[in-house]
Design a protein around this motif. Structure first.
Motif, PDB file in Angstrom:
ATOM      1  N   ASP A  61      -1.692  10.635 -13.039  1.00 53.93           N
ATOM      2  CA  ASP A  61      -2.325   9.463 -12.416  1.00 53.93           C
ATOM      3  C   ASP A  61      -3.002   9.847 -11.107  1.00 53.93           C
ATOM      4  OD1 ASP A  61      -1.421   7.998 -14.482  1.00 53.93           O
ATOM      5  OD2 ASP A  61       0.197   6.981 -13.398  1.00 53.93           O
ATOM      6  N   ARG A  99      -6.987   9.712 -10.546  1.00 54.54           N
ATOM      7  CA  ARG A  99      -7.216   8.443  -9.822  1.00 54.54           C
ATOM      8  C   ARG A  99      -8.668   8.253  -9.368  1.00 54.54           C
ATOM      9  NH1 ARG A  99      -2.911   8.213  -6.110  1.00 54.54           N
ATOM     10  NH2 ARG A  99      -1.726   7.243  -7.777  1.00 54.54           N
ATOM     11  N   GLU A 110     -16.376  -3.713 -11.164  1.00 51.55           N
ATOM     12  CA  GLU A 110     -16.475  -4.669 -10.054  1.00 51.55           C
ATOM     13  C   GLU A 110     -17.936  -4.933  -9.701  1.00 51.55           C
ATOM     14  OE1 GLU A 110     -12.260  -3.588  -7.774  1.00 51.55           O
ATOM     15  OE2 GLU A 110     -14.103  -2.559  -7.228  1.00 51.55           O
ATOM     16  N   ARG A 147      -5.626   1.282 -18.258  1.00 46.41           N
ATOM     17  CA  ARG A 147      -5.116  -0.015 -18.729  1.00 46.41           C
ATOM     18  C   ARG A 147      -4.432  -0.767 -17.578  1.00 46.41           C
ATOM     19  NH1 ARG A 147      -1.188   1.479 -22.952  1.00 46.41           N
ATOM     20  NH2 ARG A 147       0.216   1.586 -21.194  1.00 46.41           N
ATOM     21  N   GLY A 148      -3.656  -0.018 -16.785  1.00 51.74           N
ATOM     22  CA  GLY A 148      -2.923  -0.630 -15.683  1.00 51.74           C
ATOM     23  C   GLY A 148      -3.861  -1.269 -14.668  1.00 51.74           C
ATOM     24  N   ARG A 149      -4.943  -0.544 -14.349  1.00 50.16           N
ATOM     25  CA  ARG A 149      -5.891  -1.092 -13.369  1.00 50.16           C
ATOM     26  C   ARG A 149      -6.568  -2.345 -13.914  1.00 50.16           C
ATOM     27  NH1 ARG A 149      -7.665   2.105  -9.216  1.00 50.16           N
ATOM     28  NH2 ARG A 149      -8.743   0.199  -8.595  1.00 50.16           N
ATOM     29  N   HIS A 200      -5.202  -4.363 -16.130  1.00 53.71           N
ATOM     30  CA  HIS A 200      -4.165  -5.404 -16.087  1.00 53.71           C
ATOM     31  C   HIS A 200      -4.104  -6.031 -14.700  1.00 53.71           C
ATOM     32  CE1 HIS A 200      -1.627  -3.866 -19.722  1.00 53.71           C
ATOM     33  NE2 HIS A 200      -2.521  -4.763 -20.064  1.00 53.71           N
ATOM     34  N   GLU A 201      -4.142  -5.185 -13.699  1.00 51.13           N
ATOM     35  CA  GLU A 201      -4.044  -5.675 -12.329  1.00 51.13           C
ATOM     36  C   GLU A 201      -5.258  -6.535 -11.972  1.00 51.13           C
ATOM     37  OE1 GLU A 201      -4.008  -2.629  -9.365  1.00 51.13           O
ATOM     38  OE2 GLU A 201      -3.137  -3.932  -7.849  1.00 51.13           O
ATOM     39  N   PRO A 208      -2.582  -9.281 -17.340  1.00 52.48           N
ATOM     40  CA  PRO A 208      -2.285  -8.687 -18.652  1.00 52.48           C
ATOM     41  C   PRO A 208      -2.653  -9.582 -19.830  1.00 52.48           C
ATOM     42  CG  PRO A 208      -0.279  -9.281 -17.484  1.00 52.48           C
ATOM     43  CD  PRO A 208      -1.392  -9.414 -16.512  1.00 52.48           C
ATOM     44  N   GLU A 209      -2.608 -10.879 -19.607  1.00 53.65           N
ATOM     45  CA  GLU A 209      -2.880 -11.787 -20.713  1.00 53.65           C
ATOM     46  C   GLU A 209      -4.337 -11.706 -21.160  1.00 53.65           C
ATOM     47  OE1 GLU A 209      -1.158 -16.202 -21.427  1.00 53.65           O
ATOM     48  OE2 GLU A 209      -2.729 -16.008 -19.957  1.00 53.65           O
ATOM     49  N   GLU A 211      11.857   1.297  -9.511  1.00 58.64           N
ATOM     50  CA  GLU A 211      10.558   1.792  -9.066  1.00 58.64           C
ATOM     51  C   GLU A 211       9.518   0.699  -9.235  1.00 58.64           C
ATOM     52  OE1 GLU A 211       8.865   4.865 -11.504  1.00 58.64           O
ATOM     53  OE2 GLU A 211       6.948   4.706 -10.442  1.00 58.64           O
ATOM     54  N   LEU A 233       2.187   0.891 -10.118  1.00 54.41           N
ATOM     55  CA  LEU A 233       1.246   0.375 -11.121  1.00 54.41           C
ATOM     56  C   LEU A 233       1.728   0.769 -12.518  1.00 54.41           C
ATOM     57  CD1 LEU A 233      -1.361  -1.216 -10.827  1.00 54.41           C
ATOM     58  CD2 LEU A 233      -2.622   0.903 -11.059  1.00 54.41           C
ATOM     59  N   ARG A 234       2.204   2.007 -12.608  1.00 58.36           N
ATOM     60  CA  ARG A 234       2.678   2.505 -13.902  1.00 58.36           C
ATOM     61  C   ARG A 234       3.907   1.724 -14.368  1.00 58.36           C
ATOM     62  NH1 ARG A 234       1.362   6.491 -17.937  1.00 58.36           N
ATOM     63  NH2 ARG A 234       0.492   7.822 -16.333  1.00 58.36           N
ATOM     64  N   ASP A 260       2.894  -1.564 -15.531  1.00 55.11           N
ATOM     65  CA  ASP A 260       2.193  -1.431 -16.820  1.00 55.11           C
ATOM     66  C   ASP A 260       3.191  -1.218 -17.954  1.00 55.11           C
ATOM     67  OD1 ASP A 260      -0.368  -1.254 -18.205  1.00 55.11           O
ATOM     68  OD2 ASP A 260       0.259   0.787 -18.658  1.00 55.11           O
ATOM     69  N   ILE A 315       4.665  -4.490 -18.748  1.00 53.28           N
ATOM     70  CA  ILE A 315       3.715  -5.315 -19.517  1.00 53.28           C
ATOM     71  C   ILE A 315       3.669  -4.861 -20.974  1.00 53.28           C
ATOM     72  CG2 ILE A 315       1.256  -5.849 -19.806  1.00 53.28           C
ATOM     73  CD1 ILE A 315       1.079  -5.691 -16.685  1.00 53.28           C
ATOM     74  N   TYR A 339       2.221 -13.098 -17.772  1.00 55.74           N
ATOM     75  CA  TYR A 339       1.078 -13.057 -16.870  1.00 55.74           C
ATOM     76  C   TYR A 339       1.506 -13.467 -15.457  1.00 55.74           C
ATOM     77  CZ  TYR A 339      -3.737 -14.135 -15.373  1.00 55.74           C
ATOM     78  OH  TYR A 339      -4.937 -14.189 -14.732  1.00 55.74           O
ATOM     79  N   ALA A 375       3.731 -10.714 -13.960  1.00 54.77           N
ATOM     80  CA  ALA A 375       2.941  -9.523 -13.616  1.00 54.77           C
ATOM     81  C   ALA A 375       2.104  -9.780 -12.370  1.00 54.77           C
ATOM     82  CB  ALA A 375       2.052  -9.141 -14.793  1.00 54.77           C
ATOM     83  N   TYR A 408       2.190  -7.562  -9.039  1.00 56.61           N
ATOM     84  CA  TYR A 408       1.005  -6.942  -8.438  1.00 56.61           C
ATOM     85  C   TYR A 408       0.846  -7.385  -6.982  1.00 56.61           C
ATOM     86  CZ  TYR A 408      -0.691  -5.222 -12.958  1.00 56.61           C
ATOM     87  OH  TYR A 408      -0.826  -4.543 -14.135  1.00 56.61           O
ATOM     88  N   LEU A 447       3.228  -5.360  -5.005  1.00 56.48           N
ATOM     89  CA  LEU A 447       2.679  -4.002  -4.909  1.00 56.48           C
ATOM     90  C   LEU A 447       1.625  -3.934  -3.808  1.00 56.48           C
ATOM     91  CD1 LEU A 447       3.140  -1.431  -6.714  1.00 56.48           C
ATOM     92  CD2 LEU A 447       1.006  -2.018  -7.840  1.00 56.48           C
ATOM     93  N   SER A 507      -0.730  -0.626  -3.827  1.00 59.06           N
ATOM     94  CA  SER A 507      -1.738  -0.918  -4.835  1.00 59.06           C
ATOM     95  C   SER A 507      -2.861   0.104  -4.782  1.00 59.06           C
ATOM     96  CB  SER A 507      -2.311  -2.309  -4.596  1.00 59.06           C
ATOM     97  OG  SER A 507      -3.388  -2.535  -5.446  1.00 59.06           O
ATOM     98  N   GLU A 508      -3.394   0.422  -5.951  1.00 52.91           N
ATOM     99  CA  GLU A 508      -4.530   1.346  -6.021  1.00 52.91           C
ATOM    100  C   GLU A 508      -5.832   0.571  -6.149  1.00 52.91           C
ATOM    101  OE1 GLU A 508      -3.738   3.745  -9.370  1.00 52.91           O
ATOM    102  OE2 GLU A 508      -1.801   4.363  -8.609  1.00 52.91           O
ATOM    103  N   SER A 509      -5.700  -0.737  -6.212  1.00 61.21           N
ATOM    104  CA  SER A 509      -6.866  -1.515  -6.600  1.00 61.21           C
ATOM    105  C   SER A 509      -7.710  -1.982  -5.444  1.00 61.21           C
ATOM    106  CB  SER A 509      -6.417  -2.751  -7.350  1.00 61.21           C
ATOM    107  OG  SER A 509      -5.723  -3.586  -6.474  1.00 61.21           O
ATOM    108  N   GLY A 510      -7.234  -1.751  -4.246  1.00 67.32           N
ATOM    109  CA  GLY A 510      -7.983  -2.312  -3.130  1.00 67.32           C
ATOM    110  C   GLY A 510      -7.523  -3.718  -2.800  1.00 67.32           C
ATOM    111  N   VAL A 511      -6.608  -4.283  -3.625  1.00 65.84           N
ATOM    112  CA  VAL A 511      -6.010  -5.570  -3.255  1.00 65.84           C
ATOM    113  C   VAL A 511      -5.080  -5.273  -2.086  1.00 65.84           C
ATOM    114  CG1 VAL A 511      -4.455  -7.414  -3.953  1.00 65.84           C
ATOM    115  CG2 VAL A 511      -6.087  -6.504  -5.583  1.00 65.84           C
ATOM    116  N   LYS A 556      -2.449 -13.299  -5.399  1.00 72.32           N
ATOM    117  CA  LYS A 556      -1.616 -12.950  -6.559  1.00 72.32           C
ATOM    118  C   LYS A 556      -0.368 -13.841  -6.600  1.00 72.32           C
ATOM    119  CE  LYS A 556      -3.896  -9.325  -8.205  1.00 72.32           C
ATOM    120  NZ  LYS A 556      -4.556  -9.390  -9.511  1.00 72.32           N
TER     121      LYS A 556
END
Lengths: 588, 284
Positions: A289, A293, A304, A333-335, A337-338, A342-343, B66, B69-70, B73, B76, B90, B93, B97, B100, B106-110, B123
């Motif tokens: 990961d 990344r 985005e 998939r995880g990103r 989902h976030e 997930p739905e 733990e 993100l993993r 996931d 989920i 949903y 999760a 998130y 997280l 978070s890796e998403s920038g959130v 969230k």
């Protein structure tokens, strides 16, 4: 029988509908055919065998081997192993191989001659490349009945192949669906809306910078770097070409295995040629990961950016359908989902073959693409002339849809007539005059700047060919100038499975539209000889009596009078319009 | 006439059909004479065994210790097969998130500094919007935690089954309503409940500080609390100023008590408390 043909960047696949189900025509190993071709003397080796001999990753020519020749299309000639070859011939070699292998498979009865196909293309494949691809298919004796964007085909395949297609359509009706087709070579995106009777593309996007091959290379290089660092391997201790190739393939299989396992061991005896050191590295999911990344993040940024381009939040996407070989990678998939929840993220079991299956269903259902958004010409005074209406059926093999428009130049004073081609930014059954437009392009032709307005006649030819390319060509009568342009970045629609509601979208003619700021080019063409469309200052030069304030239809409008006066200095102090030092009117 | 999903049917059959639905979208068109009315019903009724299976998967996530993100996931993917509990999943999760993001993992920038609904609060809001309709222990715990976070103490008390969240919320609620409250240490009543596992570290810290005795005996902890107030987000700073003011008053440190109280002076939620607090300060 018309089949679905996914000529992919890394793999190619034929799918066909047999009865009420779709079947994938795989190779002897049960896998799609690798889009790799290798030339050895007179031998042409295509598919997995050629791929196994390929060390370097990436797209293009490596020695006598070509990986994903699709990316070479559009070039005249490439040198492969010192031999000059046409990319069309190289692509044709791959297609021919896939065709031959498919016809040798157990599905040969269903496939028949395999001489017609609905072929999928990346969303950013330009016109010349599409034409070249069609030619390559023709040389392989396959007639392309229709091109379809890969992610659009995936969405159609998902809906058509659902357990209860109508229930799925009801669930998504009037909703937005994002298709993420993350394959071995490219990331293709399409944002669609499900409308009554059809699927309409809202915006497309994609990149070839985050394909699965890039992941494999990054994993291999990072594993070697970490191992070398830990064990003090000299920088000059290079592995052999075969060792690098083998490790690359191991990186790919490790990437796949780590989807289900916490760690894998990468082992390669005597990997480093000089010292004979064996490479043995335990790669964990977490490390994978971390290594990948940046690539995942770059792909997510593309998604985005696509949503931002239409001012859409992830929450407004009801379904994120993930197709392509990379769909199963947990970090991707995880990103997703976030991002979407997930739905709303669906990674179907057949994600790797969904594009090809969708094309097969489109072929089976004889679905024809239509234009999703009206193509318009910006005219003088903010008017718009519809050139191609939304819902226009796209031409199939050999057909061309064309129209000619007779226009006038309302303002020739700068010597250029400008043809601004636009489309509504959003999907709307009845786009309003005030709806935002997205520029498709601009064509300009020289006109006689000394001619009075509305005298110089202009012709605009518009056509869409079977490669889904929009071409516009403009000519001016007095200066006899000509200019042309082609655009491939269009959005399309396709009928919903089981729907007969394929009526043209009800699009009303747009009225006047006023640009709301920003730098705009003032359109100076019109579709009628109407002096009210001529700027006031230009009209004054050629038709002064129109400003004589007499009653009658040929008199200048209030707006034209204002425009004329704007360029006139003050009659008393001779200062320009709006000059704060001019106080003549107030003093008088 | 009744048309369901494009097929005409009798009223009796339509009723039976609709009553039997547990998931999916159903189009219903009612026609009488020239009058036509169309409706769309979305059914999302979760099966109890599916909900339990999702709870089991959540327990596995918690037991794993733990949060990444993993890990989310994996949770989920373990739960996704329980289709009828999709909305429940949903909601859970989304909350995870959010945690997280607040933990900076978070890796998403959130990020936790976004106030426009795009950050962790967004969230959390999405999560409780869904989970509020589920009578499941994790859903109740999360709704209680989020209500506590937003200083909705009454809701937090009624939503949660966690004794410590309920007790701390009761203390705040009593303070704000100028009712009698427990001055002593609330910490000695820890009961293993889901909120311990599900809350983020900031909420844990705030809960810990909020449970301190308010009788002037927790000087060291309050000093630590006071030093960190300015780094807290407004909702948490509110709670901490309240605790610090009460503690300082009990300790007899009127100046400090006033300082903390002044920070709450213009808070509508603390109007009643502030008025009472001033009276109490003047009486010292």
């Amino acid at each position: 029988m018309t089949v679905g043909f996914d000529f992919g960047t890394t793999n190619s696949l034929v799918s066909v509908v047999a009865g009420d189900r779709v079947v994938d025509v795989l190779d002897a190993e049960g896998l799609p055919h690798a889009s790799v071709v290798r030339y050895e003397g007179e031998d042409v080796i295509v598919g997995r065998e050629a791929r196994h001999a390929l060390e370097e990753v990436g797209l293009g020519v490596y020695g006598n081997t070509v990986r994903s020749p699709k990316f070479l299309l559009g070039q005249e000639i490439v040198s492969v192993g010192g031999v000059e070859r046409s990319p069309i011939d190289i692509v044709a070699d791959v297609i021919r191989h896939v065709r031959a292998e498919s016809r040798r498979s157990g599905h040969r009865k269903v496939l028949g001659e395999l001489d017609r196909a609905v072929v999928t293309i990346p969303v950013n494949m330009n016109g010349p490349r599409r034409a070249a691809l069609r030619e390559a298919f023709a040389r392989s004796e396959i007639s392309v009945t229709q091109f379809v964007h890969e992610p659009l085909a995936a969405l159609y395949g998902h809906l058509r192949g659902a357990k209860d297609p109508q229930a799925e359509i009801r669930r998504l009706m009037k909703r937005n669906v994002l298709v993420v087709d993350w394959g071995g070579g490219t990331l293709d995106l399409t944002l669609c809306r499900i409308e009554p009777g059809r699927i309409l593309q809202l915006r497309n996007g994609g990149t070839d910078q985050v394909g699965g091959d890039k992941f494999d290379r990054v994993i291999r290089d990072e594993v070697v770097a970490r191992f070398s660092n830990k064990h003090g391997i000299s920088g000059s201790d290079h592995p052999t070409r075969d060792a690098r190739l083998s490790l690359l393939q191991e990186a790919e299989s490790s990437k796949i295995e780590l989807s289900d396992r916490p760690s894998v061991t990468i082992y390669h005896a005597s990997y480093f040629a000089e010292s004979g050191t064996t490479l043995e590295y335990s790669l964990s999911r977490q490390e994978l990961d971390g290594i990948t990344r940046p690539l995942v993040a770059a792909g997510i940024r593309e998604i985005e950016a696509l949503l931002e381009s239409v001012d859409m939040a992830p929450a407004q996407v009801s379904l994120c359908l993930v197709a392509g070989g990379m769909a199963a990678m947990p970090s991707i998939r995880g990103r997703l989902h976030e991002m979407f929840g997930p739905e709303r993220v669906l990674v179907p079991e057949n994600s790797a073959t969904l594009v090809s299956q969708g094309a097969a269903w489109i072929a089976h259902d004889a679905q024809r693409l239509v234009l999703a958004k009206q193509i318009e010409l910006e005219m003088a005074r903010g008017l718009r002339l519809p050139l191609l209406r939304a819902g226009t059926a796209m031409p199939s093999n050999g057909e061309i849809c064309r129209d000619r428009f007779h226009l006038y130049c309302t303002d020739p004073t700068d010597g250029v007539a400008k043809f601004a081609i636009v489309a509504p930014s959003d999907l709307a059954e009845q786009p309003q005059a005030s709806d935002p437009r997205t520029s498709i392009g601009m064509v300009a032709v020289a006109v006689d700047k000394t001619a009075p307005p509305l005298v110089e006649r202009l012709e605009l030819d518009v056509e869409v060919d079977d490669n889904l390319i929009l071409s516009v060509s403009a000519t001016s009568s007095r200066r006899a100038d000509r200019a042309s342009a082609s655009y491939f970045d269009l959005e399309f629609g396709i009928g919903l499975p089981g729907s007969s509601d394929l009526r043209d979208l009800d699009v009303t003619e747009a009225d006047a539209w006023v640009p709301n700021g920003g730098l705009v080019v003032r359109a100076n063409v019109a579709d009628r000889e109407d002096s009210r469309l001529v700027p006031g200052d230009v009209l004054y030069q050629h038709k002064r009596w129109a400003f004589s304030r007499l009653p009658g239809p040929d008199q200048a409008t209030d707006e034209q009078i204002r425009e004329h006066l704007y360029y006139q200095p003050c009659a008393v102090c001779k200062r320009q319009w709006g000059d704060p030092a001019c106080r003549c009117a107030s003093e008088a | 006439m009744v048309v369901i999903n494009g097929t005409a049917t009798s009223i009796a059959n339509a009723v039976e059909y609709l009553a039997a639905q547990r998931g999916g979208v159903v189009d219903v068109t009612l026609t009488k004479g020239d009058a036509v009315q169309s409706f769309q019903f979305e059914f999302a009724l979760a099966d109890v065994d599916h909900l339990e299976s999702v709870d089991d998967a959540l327990k596995r996530l918690i037991d794993g210790g733990e949060l990444s993100l993993r890990a989310i996931d994996d949770f989920i993917m373990r739960s996704k097969g329980y289709i009828s509990a999709g909305r429940y999943l949903y909601g859970l999760a989304n909350y995870l998130y959010g945690v997280l993001a607040r933990e900076g993992l978070s890796e998403s920038g959130v990020r936790d500094d976004l106030q426009d609904g795009g950050g962790y609060q967004g969230k959390y809001d999405q999560a409780v919007g869904i989970l509020g309709t589920f009578d499941r222990p994790p859903a109740e715990a999360i709704c209680g935690i989020v209500a506590f976070h937003y200083n909705h103490f009454e809701r937090a008390m009624t939503k949660t089954k966690s004794q410590r969240v309920a007790e701390v919320s009761l203390r705040f609620q009593s303070l704000l309503k100028r009712e009698t409250y427990f001055f002593g240490d609330l910490a000695p009543s820890p009961h293993a409940s889901l909120d311990v596992a599900l809350s983020d570290s900031v909420i844990e810290q705030v809960l810990g500080w909020s449970a301190l005795p308010l009788d002037g005996t927790a000087g060291a902890e309050i000093a630590e609390l006071s030093a960190s107030i300015d780094q807290q987000r407004p909702y948490d700073a509110f709670k901490l100023h309240l605790v610090a003011a009460e503690h300082a008053l009990a300790e007899g440190d009127i100046g400090t008590a006033r300082q903390h109280a002044e920070r709450l002076r213009y808070s509508r939620l603390a109007e009643g408390w502030y008025a009472g607090f001033r009276t109490r300060v003047q009486g010292v």
